[in-house]
Design a protein around this motif. Structure first.
Motif, PDB file in Angstrom:
ATOM      1  N   ASP A  32       0.829  -1.255   0.090  1.00  0.00           N
ATOM      2  CA  ASP A  32       0.056   0.015   0.056  1.00  0.00           C
ATOM      3  C   ASP A  32       0.762   1.188  -0.113  1.00  0.00           C
ATOM      4  O   ASP A  32       0.758   2.215  -0.893  1.00  0.00           O
ATOM      5  CB  ASP A  32      -0.842   0.123   1.276  1.00  0.00           C
ATOM      6  N   PHE A  33       1.901   1.261   0.803  1.00  0.00           N
ATOM      7  CA  PHE A  33       2.562   2.415   1.009  1.00  0.00           C
ATOM      8  C   PHE A  33       3.581   2.633  -0.322  1.00  0.00           C
ATOM      9  O   PHE A  33       3.809   3.655  -0.830  1.00  0.00           O
ATOM     10  CB  PHE A  33       3.610   2.273   2.087  1.00  0.00           C
ATOM     11  N   SER A  34       4.082   1.771  -0.919  1.00  0.00           N
ATOM     12  CA  SER A  34       4.852   1.907  -2.154  1.00  0.00           C
ATOM     13  C   SER A  34       4.037   2.477  -3.230  1.00  0.00           C
ATOM     14  O   SER A  34       4.380   3.349  -4.044  1.00  0.00           O
ATOM     15  CB  SER A  34       5.225   0.486  -2.592  1.00  0.00           C
ATOM     16  N   ARG A  35       2.750   1.962  -3.332  1.00  0.00           N
ATOM     17  CA  ARG A  35       2.076   2.576  -4.388  1.00  0.00           C
ATOM     18  C   ARG A  35       1.615   4.002  -4.087  1.00  0.00           C
ATOM     19  O   ARG A  35       1.597   4.895  -4.965  1.00  0.00           O
ATOM     20  CB  ARG A  35       0.324   1.715  -4.422  1.00  0.00           C
ATOM     21  N   ALA A  36       1.257   4.340  -2.860  1.00  0.00           N
ATOM     22  CA  ALA A  36       1.061   5.587  -2.416  1.00  0.00           C
ATOM     23  C   ALA A  36       2.187   6.535  -2.613  1.00  0.00           C
ATOM     24  O   ALA A  36       2.088   7.800  -3.086  1.00  0.00           O
ATOM     25  CB  ALA A  36       0.651   5.978  -0.942  1.00  0.00           C
ATOM     26  N   PHE A  37       3.455   6.122  -2.234  1.00  0.00           N
ATOM     27  CA  PHE A  37       4.544   6.814  -2.542  1.00  0.00           C
ATOM     28  C   PHE A  37       4.918   6.962  -3.998  1.00  0.00           C
ATOM     29  O   PHE A  37       5.307   8.330  -4.356  1.00  0.00           O
ATOM     30  CB  PHE A  37       5.851   6.100  -1.999  1.00  0.00           C
ATOM     31  N   GLU A  38       4.668   6.112  -4.729  1.00  0.00           N
ATOM     32  CA  GLU A  38       4.928   6.427  -6.220  1.00  0.00           C
ATOM     33  C   GLU A  38       3.921   7.245  -6.882  1.00  0.00           C
ATOM     34  O   GLU A  38       4.356   8.181  -7.540  1.00  0.00           O
ATOM     35  CB  GLU A  38       4.852   4.869  -7.032  1.00  0.00           C
ATOM     36  N   ARG A  39       2.723   7.328  -6.406  1.00  0.00           N
ATOM     37  CA  ARG A  39       1.687   8.189  -6.658  1.00  0.00           C
ATOM     38  C   ARG A  39       2.035   9.923  -6.385  1.00  0.00           C
ATOM     39  O   ARG A  39       2.018  10.640  -7.002  1.00  0.00           O
ATOM     40  CB  ARG A  39       0.408   7.905  -6.187  1.00  0.00           C
ATOM     41  N   ALA A  40       2.795   9.968  -5.010  1.00  0.00           N
ATOM     42  CA  ALA A  40       3.041  11.034  -4.337  1.00  0.00           C
ATOM     43  C   ALA A  40       4.249  11.763  -5.289  1.00  0.00           C
ATOM     44  O   ALA A  40       4.573  12.933  -5.499  1.00  0.00           O
ATOM     45  CB  ALA A  40       3.579  10.890  -3.052  1.00  0.00           C
ATOM     46  N   ILE A  41       5.238  10.732  -5.666  1.00  0.00           N
ATOM     47  CA  ILE A  41       6.207  11.273  -6.509  1.00  0.00           C
ATOM     48  C   ILE A  41       6.006  11.839  -7.756  1.00  0.00           C
ATOM     49  O   ILE A  41       6.435  12.624  -8.320  1.00  0.00           O
ATOM     50  CB  ILE A  41       7.265   9.923  -6.909  1.00  0.00           C
ATOM     51  N   PHE A  42       4.773  11.224  -8.436  1.00  0.00           N
ATOM     52  CA  PHE A  42       4.217  11.508  -9.740  1.00  0.00           C
ATOM     53  C   PHE A  42       3.700  13.076  -9.471  1.00  0.00           C
ATOM     54  O   PHE A  42       3.906  13.816 -10.328  1.00  0.00           O
ATOM     55  CB  PHE A  42       3.244  10.747 -10.241  1.00  0.00           C
ATOM     56  N   ARG A  43       2.739  13.070  -8.422  1.00  0.00           N
ATOM     57  CA  ARG A  43       2.252  14.337  -8.274  1.00  0.00           C
ATOM     58  C   ARG A  43       2.963  15.573  -8.042  1.00  0.00           C
ATOM     59  O   ARG A  43       2.921  16.428  -8.288  1.00  0.00           O
ATOM     60  CB  ARG A  43       1.101  14.211  -7.221  1.00  0.00           C
ATOM     61  N   ALA A  44       3.955  15.264  -7.126  1.00  0.00           N
ATOM     62  CA  ALA A  44       5.044  16.004  -6.693  1.00  0.00           C
ATOM     63  C   ALA A  44       6.084  16.472  -7.938  1.00  0.00           C
ATOM     64  O   ALA A  44       6.696  17.460  -7.915  1.00  0.00           O
ATOM     65  CB  ALA A  44       5.897  15.691  -5.674  1.00  0.00           C
ATOM     66  N   ARG A  45       5.818  15.700  -9.090  1.00  0.00           N
ATOM     67  CA  ARG A  45       6.872  16.020 -10.325  1.00  0.00           C
ATOM     68  C   ARG A  45       8.357  16.118  -9.972  1.00  0.00           C
ATOM     69  O   ARG A  45       9.128  16.765 -10.275  1.00  0.00           O
ATOM     70  CB  ARG A  45       6.488  17.363 -10.780  1.00  0.00           C
ATOM     71  N   VAL A  46       8.555  14.914  -9.250  1.00  0.00           N
ATOM     72  CA  VAL A  46      10.037  14.589  -8.784  1.00  0.00           C
ATOM     73  C   VAL A  46      10.578  14.090  -9.995  1.00  0.00           C
ATOM     74  O   VAL A  46      10.060  13.103 -10.359  1.00  0.00           O
ATOM     75  CB  VAL A  46      10.007  13.704  -7.712  1.00  0.00           C
ATOM     76  N   PRO A  47      11.909  14.393 -10.556  1.00  0.00           N
ATOM     77  CA  PRO A  47      12.458  14.037 -11.685  1.00  0.00           C
ATOM     78  C   PRO A  47      13.109  12.697 -11.410  1.00  0.00           C
ATOM     79  O   PRO A  47      14.337  12.520 -11.296  1.00  0.00           O
ATOM     80  CB  PRO A  47      13.128  15.111 -12.232  1.00  0.00           C
ATOM     81  N   MET A  48      12.538  11.646 -11.628  1.00  0.00           N
ATOM     82  CA  MET A  48      12.974  10.360 -11.168  1.00  0.00           C
ATOM     83  C   MET A  48      14.041   9.745 -12.147  1.00  0.00           C
ATOM     84  O   MET A  48      13.706   9.874 -13.421  1.00  0.00           O
ATOM     85  CB  MET A  48      11.983   9.399 -10.911  1.00  0.00           C
ATOM     86  N   ALA A  49      15.065   9.246 -11.982  1.00  0.00           N
ATOM     87  CA  ALA A  49      15.828   8.121 -12.909  1.00  0.00           C
ATOM     88  C   ALA A  49      14.941   7.161 -13.057  1.00  0.00           C
ATOM     89  O   ALA A  49      14.314   6.415 -11.898  1.00  0.00           O
ATOM     90  CB  ALA A  49      17.182   8.059 -12.271  1.00  0.00           C
ATOM     91  N   TYR A  50      15.185   6.348 -13.989  1.00  0.00           N
ATOM     92  CA  TYR A  50      14.476   5.111 -14.188  1.00  0.00           C
ATOM     93  C   TYR A  50      15.596   3.808 -14.636  1.00  0.00           C
ATOM     94  O   TYR A  50      16.485   3.993 -14.963  1.00  0.00           O
ATOM     95  CB  TYR A  50      13.394   5.155 -15.442  1.00  0.00           C
TER      96      TYR A  50
END
Length: 238
Positions: A32-50
């Protein structure tokens, strides 16, 4: 031949994040947390490496997640970024994007190495409705034992193991409406959890706690073997 996927650039910055699970959000599972955290990363527009490959994923590494149902002030995750950012900016952005109860406590630049290797022990508070005078004899019997065998149901069936060896320290103190167990657990294999210690107290002394206690991890990090204290893995202090 199948066309090879594009190779992704390595992260230019890694950040280590401490977060808390509070209130009703303690019932969120790691998934649950990992899904919420990844959504938060997307909403916060954090420029992630892939990652590279046919199914690129954001570079997120989770470490030492607390059992579902436990509150925690010391959960950790590391992220890899595609550009250098101020950790304070990332903290504010994620704090705004996450729901109340999943709270960002600290964000620092990773010094390198393995975060998981720094998480050697956890400090727990177990809040019980049972008076300290009732709990204290069970704690004394547990600490006096060389080993305490308990069982836990796993995907492969019932597993029996010693929970005493992982206990660095265990003490009981009075608190309003009951008592508190102050517990430091060394991490290892098999992983011993606070509820295993409660099972051990019942095994050695027949302690029946009735209603489920509130379990809170207050610290997680390197263990000072001399003092039994748990340090801060983000700032290198005990």
């Amino acid at each position: 031949m199948r066309e090879q996927p594009e190779q992704q650039a390595p992260p230019v910055q890694r950040l280590r994040i401490r977060y808390a699970k509070r209130g009703r959000l303690r019932f969120t599972s790691h998934r649950d947390f990992s899904r919420a955290f990844e959504r938060a990363i997307f909403r916060a527009r954090v420029p992630m490496a892939y990652s590279s490959g046919f199914n690129p994923h954001p570079r997120i590494s989770y470490a030492g997640a607390a059992p579902t149902g436990s509150a925690s002030e010391a959960e950790f995750v590391e992220i890899g970024l595609a550009q250098v950012l101020d950790p304070a900016v990332v903290r504010a952005s994620l704090e705004e994007a996450l729901p109340d109860g999943l709270d960002i406590v600290d964000v620092v630049v990773s010094p390198g190495g393995s975060l998981s290797d720094l998480l050697e022990a956890s400090h727990w508070h177990l809040d019980l409705a049972t008076p300290a005078a009732v709990v204290a004899p069970a704690v004394a019997a547990f600490l006096a034992a060389e080993s305490v065998e308990v069982g836990r149901m796993t995907k492969k069936g019932l597993r029996t193991f010693d929970c005493r060896g992982a206990v660095v320290s265990l003490a009981v103190v009075e608190r309003d409406g009951g008592s508190r167990l102050d517990l430091v657990l060394r991490h290892g294999t098999p992983s011993v959890r606070p509820d295993d210690v409660l099972s051990g107290l019942k095994a050695v002394a027949g302690l029946d706690l009735g209603e489920a206690p509130l379990l809170t991890r207050v610290a997680q990090g390197p263990l000072d073997e001399a003092t039994g204290e748990v340090g801060d893995p983000l700032h290198g202090s005990v």
